[in-house]
Design a protein around this motif. Sequence first.
Motif, PDB file in Angstrom:
ATOM      1  N   PHE A   1     -52.322 -59.118  -0.834  1.00  0.00           N
ATOM      2  CA  PHE A   1     -53.041 -59.310   0.421  1.00  0.00           C
ATOM      3  C   PHE A   1     -52.401 -60.484   1.156  1.00  0.00           C
ATOM      4  CE2 PHE A   1     -55.794 -57.233  -2.577  1.00  0.00           C
ATOM      5  CZ  PHE A   1     -56.275 -56.172  -1.825  1.00  0.00           C
ATOM      6  N   ILE A   2     -52.064 -60.249   2.430  1.00  0.00           N
ATOM      7  CA  ILE A   2     -51.313 -61.210   3.232  1.00  0.00           C
ATOM      8  C   ILE A   2     -52.236 -61.797   4.289  1.00  0.00           C
ATOM      9  CG2 ILE A   2     -49.302 -61.505   4.727  1.00  0.00           C
ATOM     10  CD1 ILE A   2     -48.432 -58.681   3.461  1.00  0.00           C
ATOM     11  N   PHE A   3     -52.233 -63.127   4.385  1.00  0.00           N
ATOM     12  CA  PHE A   3     -53.081 -63.850   5.341  1.00  0.00           C
ATOM     13  C   PHE A   3     -52.196 -64.771   6.164  1.00  0.00           C
ATOM     14  CE2 PHE A   3     -55.437 -62.917   1.510  1.00  0.00           C
ATOM     15  CZ  PHE A   3     -56.580 -62.306   1.998  1.00  0.00           C
TER      16      PHE A   3
ATOM     17  N   ARG B   1     -56.963 -73.368   4.580  1.00  0.00           N
ATOM     18  CA  ARG B   1     -57.576 -74.219   3.551  1.00  0.00           C
ATOM     19  C   ARG B   1     -58.180 -73.364   2.444  1.00  0.00           C
ATOM     20  NH1 ARG B   1     -61.278 -77.695   7.472  1.00  0.00           N
ATOM     21  NH2 ARG B   1     -61.472 -75.592   8.304  1.00  0.00           N
ATOM     22  N   LYS B   2     -58.340 -72.062   2.702  1.00  0.00           N
ATOM     23  CA  LYS B   2     -58.886 -71.169   1.665  1.00  0.00           C
ATOM     24  C   LYS B   2     -57.862 -71.015   0.548  1.00  0.00           C
ATOM     25  CE  LYS B   2     -61.773 -68.323   4.687  1.00  0.00           C
ATOM     26  NZ  LYS B   2     -63.065 -68.784   4.230  1.00  0.00           N
ATOM     27  N   SER B   3     -58.380 -70.949  -0.660  1.00  0.00           N
ATOM     28  CA  SER B   3     -57.513 -70.761  -1.816  1.00  0.00           C
ATOM     29  C   SER B   3     -57.905 -69.462  -2.515  1.00  0.00           C
ATOM     30  CB  SER B   3     -57.618 -71.968  -2.740  1.00  0.00           C
ATOM     31  OG  SER B   3     -56.636 -71.894  -3.741  1.00  0.00           O
ATOM     32  N   PHE B   4     -57.749 -69.417  -3.812  1.00  0.00           N
ATOM     33  CA  PHE B   4     -57.965 -68.192  -4.571  1.00  0.00           C
ATOM     34  C   PHE B   4     -59.334 -67.563  -4.306  1.00  0.00           C
ATOM     35  CE2 PHE B   4     -55.016 -70.810  -7.029  1.00  0.00           C
ATOM     36  CZ  PHE B   4     -53.958 -69.923  -7.189  1.00  0.00           C
ATOM     37  N   ASP B   5     -60.387 -68.352  -4.478  1.00  0.00           N
ATOM     38  CA  ASP B   5     -61.743 -67.818  -4.350  1.00  0.00           C
ATOM     39  C   ASP B   5     -62.064 -67.403  -2.917  1.00  0.00           C
ATOM     40  OD1 ASP B   5     -62.169 -68.213  -7.067  1.00  0.00           O
ATOM     41  OD2 ASP B   5     -62.964 -70.234  -6.756  1.00  0.00           O
ATOM     42  N   GLY B   6     -61.701 -68.227  -1.951  1.00  0.00           N
ATOM     43  CA  GLY B   6     -61.988 -67.914  -0.554  1.00  0.00           C
ATOM     44  C   GLY B   6     -61.250 -66.675  -0.076  1.00  0.00           C
ATOM     45  N   LEU B   7     -59.973 -66.554  -0.441  1.00  0.00           N
ATOM     46  CA  LEU B   7     -59.190 -65.394  -0.017  1.00  0.00           C
ATOM     47  C   LEU B   7     -59.640 -64.125  -0.742  1.00  0.00           C
ATOM     48  CD1 LEU B   7     -55.649 -67.033   0.181  1.00  0.00           C
ATOM     49  CD2 LEU B   7     -57.197 -66.479   2.079  1.00  0.00           C
ATOM     50  N   SER B   8     -59.945 -64.235  -2.018  1.00  0.00           N
ATOM     51  CA  SER B   8     -60.426 -63.048  -2.734  1.00  0.00           C
ATOM     52  C   SER B   8     -61.799 -62.637  -2.207  1.00  0.00           C
ATOM     53  CB  SER B   8     -60.460 -63.270  -4.247  1.00  0.00           C
ATOM     54  OG  SER B   8     -61.338 -64.310  -4.592  1.00  0.00           O
ATOM     55  N   GLY B   9     -62.596 -63.599  -1.717  1.00  0.00           N
ATOM     56  CA  GLY B   9     -63.868 -63.279  -1.078  1.00  0.00           C
ATOM     57  C   GLY B   9     -63.665 -62.485   0.204  1.00  0.00           C
ATOM     58  N   LEU B  10     -62.657 -62.845   1.007  1.00  0.00           N
ATOM     59  CA  LEU B  10     -62.336 -62.065   2.208  1.00  0.00           C
ATOM     60  C   LEU B  10     -61.948 -60.637   1.845  1.00  0.00           C
ATOM     61  CD1 LEU B  10     -60.189 -64.546   4.360  1.00  0.00           C
ATOM     62  CD2 LEU B  10     -62.523 -63.783   4.794  1.00  0.00           C
TER      63      LEU B  10
ATOM     64  N   LEU C   1     -51.847 -63.252  -1.646  1.00  0.00           N
ATOM     65  CA  LEU C   1     -52.703 -63.279  -2.824  1.00  0.00           C
ATOM     66  C   LEU C   1     -52.412 -62.046  -3.666  1.00  0.00           C
ATOM     67  CD1 LEU C   1     -55.173 -64.701  -4.228  1.00  0.00           C
ATOM     68  CD2 LEU C   1     -56.598 -63.054  -2.981  1.00  0.00           C
ATOM     69  N   HIS C   2     -52.087 -62.272  -4.933  1.00  0.00           N
ATOM     70  CA  HIS C   2     -51.711 -61.162  -5.820  1.00  0.00           C
ATOM     71  C   HIS C   2     -52.304 -61.386  -7.201  1.00  0.00           C
ATOM     72  CE1 HIS C   2     -48.347 -59.058  -8.258  1.00  0.00           C
ATOM     73  NE2 HIS C   2     -49.220 -58.165  -7.863  1.00  0.00           N
ATOM     74  N   TRP C   3     -52.982 -60.361  -7.699  1.00  0.00           N
ATOM     75  CA  TRP C   3     -53.501 -60.402  -9.064  1.00  0.00           C
ATOM     76  C   TRP C   3     -52.415 -59.865  -9.971  1.00  0.00           C
ATOM     77  CZ3 TRP C   3     -57.544 -62.252 -11.714  1.00  0.00           C
ATOM     78  CH2 TRP C   3     -57.748 -61.770 -13.008  1.00  0.00           C
ATOM     79  N   GLN C   4     -52.063 -60.654 -10.985  1.00  0.00           N
ATOM     80  CA  GLN C   4     -51.047 -60.200 -11.924  1.00  0.00           C
ATOM     81  C   GLN C   4     -51.515 -60.479 -13.341  1.00  0.00           C
ATOM     82  OE1 GLN C   4     -47.304 -62.237 -11.936  1.00  0.00           O
ATOM     83  NE2 GLN C   4     -46.216 -60.396 -12.526  1.00  0.00           N
ATOM     84  N   GLY C   5     -51.833 -59.429 -14.041  1.00  0.00           N
ATOM     85  CA  GLY C   5     -52.213 -59.562 -15.441  1.00  0.00           C
ATOM     86  C   GLY C   5     -53.530 -60.266 -15.645  1.00  0.00           C
TER      87      GLY C   5
END
Length: 120
Positions: free
Chosen positions: A44-46, A20-29, A57-61
């Motif tokens: 980052f793979i979950f 249920r975690k999305s961008f903010d929750g996964l980037s917090g982990l 989760l991947h930061w691009q640009g």
Amino acid sequence: MFALSSENQFHLYSQPTDMRKSFDGLSGLVQNILGRNPCNGDVFIFINKRRDKVKLLHWQGAGFILYYKRLGKGTFELPRYNFSGGSIVLDYAKLVMIIDGLSIKNVRKRKRYQNNNIYP
């Protein structure tokens, strides 16, 4: 567009993750548990506890990209690793094999010829 390649570095988070975690929750982990910067371009793979869902989760640009795959049947096969560590690094080939459902247990990388002589 799928913007991942062998140029990226891939980190598999070692604990089951609430999907249920999305961008903010996964980037917090990534920041709080792994102590890494989620905006550095690494992927980052979950994977969830049942191993039938995966998020990347991947930061691009200028923002995050979140890839999500849910299996209708079966589970993702994970490499053996020490669960006490925060994450393990995977290469691109192993990531693709995991996502595509190929067995990675008996995978061996063959030696390749390297020419150590440099000719002018």
